[in-house]
Design a protein around this motif. Structure first.
Motif, short mmCIF file in Angstrom:
data_model
loop_
_atom_site.label_atom_id
_atom_site.label_comp_id
_atom_site.label_asym_id
_atom_site.label_seq_id
_atom_site.Cartn_x
_atom_site.Cartn_y
_atom_site.Cartn_z
N SER A 69 -9.08 7.24 14.95
CA SER A 69 -8.50 7.93 15.69
C SER A 69 -9.06 8.19 17.13
CB SER A 69 -7.82 9.36 15.47
OG SER A 69 -9.69 9.82 15.36
N THR A 70 -10.40 7.73 16.88
CA THR A 70 -11.42 8.19 18.05
C THR A 70 -11.33 6.62 19.40
OG1 THR A 70 -13.68 7.64 17.31
CG2 THR A 70 -12.94 9.55 16.49
N GLY A 71 -11.39 5.84 18.98
CA GLY A 71 -10.57 4.50 19.57
C GLY A 71 -11.94 3.40 18.94
N ARG A 72 -12.53 3.44 17.91
CA ARG A 72 -14.05 3.22 17.61
C ARG A 72 -12.88 1.68 16.95
NH1 ARG A 72 -19.01 4.36 17.58
NH2 ARG A 72 -19.73 3.09 15.88
N MET A 73 -12.11 2.32 16.01
CA MET A 73 -11.12 1.27 15.26
C MET A 73 -9.75 0.76 15.33
SD MET A 73 -12.46 2.13 10.96
CE MET A 73 -13.62 2.15 10.76
N LEU A 74 -10.08 -0.47 15.60
CA LEU A 74 -8.30 -0.63 15.92
C LEU A 74 -7.10 -0.92 15.08
CD1 LEU A 74 -8.98 -3.39 18.89
CD2 LEU A 74 -9.10 -1.06 19.29
N ALA A 75 -7.55 -1.45 14.29
CA ALA A 75 -6.46 -1.73 12.50
C ALA A 75 -7.37 -1.16 11.12
CB ALA A 75 -6.09 -2.97 12.49
N ILE A 76 -6.77 -0.52 10.11
CA ILE A 76 -7.66 -1.03 8.86
C ILE A 76 -5.83 -1.26 7.82
CG2 ILE A 76 -8.31 0.83 7.43
CD1 ILE A 76 -8.65 2.25 9.47
N LYS A 77 -6.42 -2.25 6.86
CA LYS A 77 -5.54 -3.06 6.02
C LYS A 77 -6.20 -2.94 5.13
CE LYS A 77 -4.56 -7.25 6.80
NZ LYS A 77 -3.86 -8.30 6.88
N ILE A 78 -5.61 -2.53 3.83
CA ILE A 78 -6.22 -2.33 2.33
C ILE A 78 -5.07 -3.40 1.70
CG2 ILE A 78 -6.96 -1.08 0.52
CD1 ILE A 78 -6.47 1.17 2.39
N GLU A 79 -6.10 -4.23 0.45
CA GLU A 79 -5.09 -5.50 0.19
C GLU A 79 -5.66 -5.64 -1.74
OE1 GLU A 79 -3.74 -8.49 3.13
OE2 GLU A 79 -6.04 -8.02 2.97
N ALA A 80 -4.44 -5.63 -2.35
CA ALA A 80 -5.44 -5.74 -3.60
C ALA A 80 -4.58 -7.60 -3.74
CB ALA A 80 -5.92 -5.28 -4.79
N PRO A 81 -5.59 -8.10 -4.70
CA PRO A 81 -4.81 -9.68 -4.92
C PRO A 81 -3.86 -9.25 -5.96
CG PRO A 81 -7.12 -9.36 -6.53
CD PRO A 81 -7.09 -8.42 -5.13
N ALA A 82 -2.76 -10.19 -5.31
CA ALA A 82 -1.53 -10.35 -6.13
C ALA A 82 -2.25 -11.08 -7.82
CB ALA A 82 -0.45 -10.92 -5.55
N TYR A 83 -2.46 -11.91 -7.86
CA TYR A 83 -3.00 -12.20 -9.25
C TYR A 83 -4.48 -12.59 -9.52
CZ TYR A 83 1.44 -14.77 -9.07
OH TYR A 83 3.35 -15.12 -8.36
N HIS A 84 -4.76 -13.07 -11.21
CA HIS A 84 -6.26 -12.69 -11.30
C HIS A 84 -7.29 -14.13 -10.69
CE1 HIS A 84 -5.78 -15.36 -14.83
NE2 HIS A 84 -4.64 -14.84 -15.02
N THR A 85 -8.23 -13.88 -10.29
CA THR A 85 -8.97 -15.15 -10.71
C THR A 85 -9.76 -15.19 -11.32
OG1 THR A 85 -10.80 -14.09 -8.70
CG2 THR A 85 -9.06 -15.05 -8.27
N THR A 86 -11.15 -16.80 -10.91
CA THR A 86 -12.47 -16.27 -11.88
C THR A 86 -13.16 -15.09 -12.06
OG1 THR A 86 -13.16 -17.87 -11.04
CG2 THR A 86 -12.15 -18.82 -11.79
N GLU A 87 -13.77 -14.86 -12.94
CA GLU A 87 -15.10 -13.70 -12.71
C GLU A 87 -15.81 -13.77 -11.53
OE1 GLU A 87 -16.21 -9.84 -13.07
OE2 GLU A 87 -14.73 -11.21 -14.18
N ASP A 88 -16.43 -15.09 -11.38
CA ASP A 88 -16.87 -15.43 -10.47
C ASP A 88 -16.54 -15.05 -8.68
OD1 ASP A 88 -15.85 -17.16 -10.32
OD2 ASP A 88 -17.67 -18.93 -9.95
#
Length: 151
Positions: A69-88
């Motif tokens: 809201s101060t203008g330092r950031m233009l956009a924020i997006k939070i995501e989680a993977p839909a599937y699992h991957t290898t542990e590493d």
């Protein structure tokens, strides 16, 4: 003479190996007055994903929104993977933030402590919950990214 020849051969081989490696970096982001994007990856200890998510939304996301809201950031997006991957290669949450410019993205926000105290008057609880959020992290890394999509 033999020592000089060995040095020249060594330097030639070292340069031949190093030059391609140095050339493989991503292209730089736009100019200093252009938006600058960083992806923040969080890998949480097994079984603590929901706890981390809840603490993130309670104690960090409101701060990010306030900073936005101060203008330092233009956009924020939070995501989680839909599937699992290898542990590493596993990550549980990715937060992508587009900053106003590279300077804002790479320097400390002088107002952050004031904002934290405004948002969370109970500093003891805030600090305890933030400590817990980091205790259950298995790994965290930040990755500046460049949009190379052709115009």
């Amino acid at each position: 003479m033999r020592r000089v020849l060995q040095t020249i051969v060594f330097l030639f081989i070292a340069f031949s190996i190093a030059a391609p490696a140095l050339a493989q970096g991503a292209p730089p982001q736009g100019g200093s007055d252009q938006p600058y994007t960083i992806e923040y990856y969080y890998k949480v200890q097994w079984g603590h994903q929901q706890e981390f998510h809840d603490l993130f939304l309670k104690n960090h996301y409101p701060l990010l929104k306030k900073i936005q809201s101060t203008g330092r950031m233009l956009a924020i997006k939070i995501e989680a993977p839909a599937y699992h991957t290898t542990e590493d290669g596993r990550w549980d949450y990715r937060v992508t933030i587009t900053y106003k410019n590279s300077t804002v993205a790479t320097t400390a926000n002088p107002d952050e402590e004031v904002l934290i105290k405004q948002l969370w008057p109970d500093q003891d609880t805030y600090k305890r919950e933030e400590q817990r959020r980091f205790e259950i992290l298995a790994a965290h890394w930040d990755l500046p990214v460049t949009d190379i999509t052709p115009k």
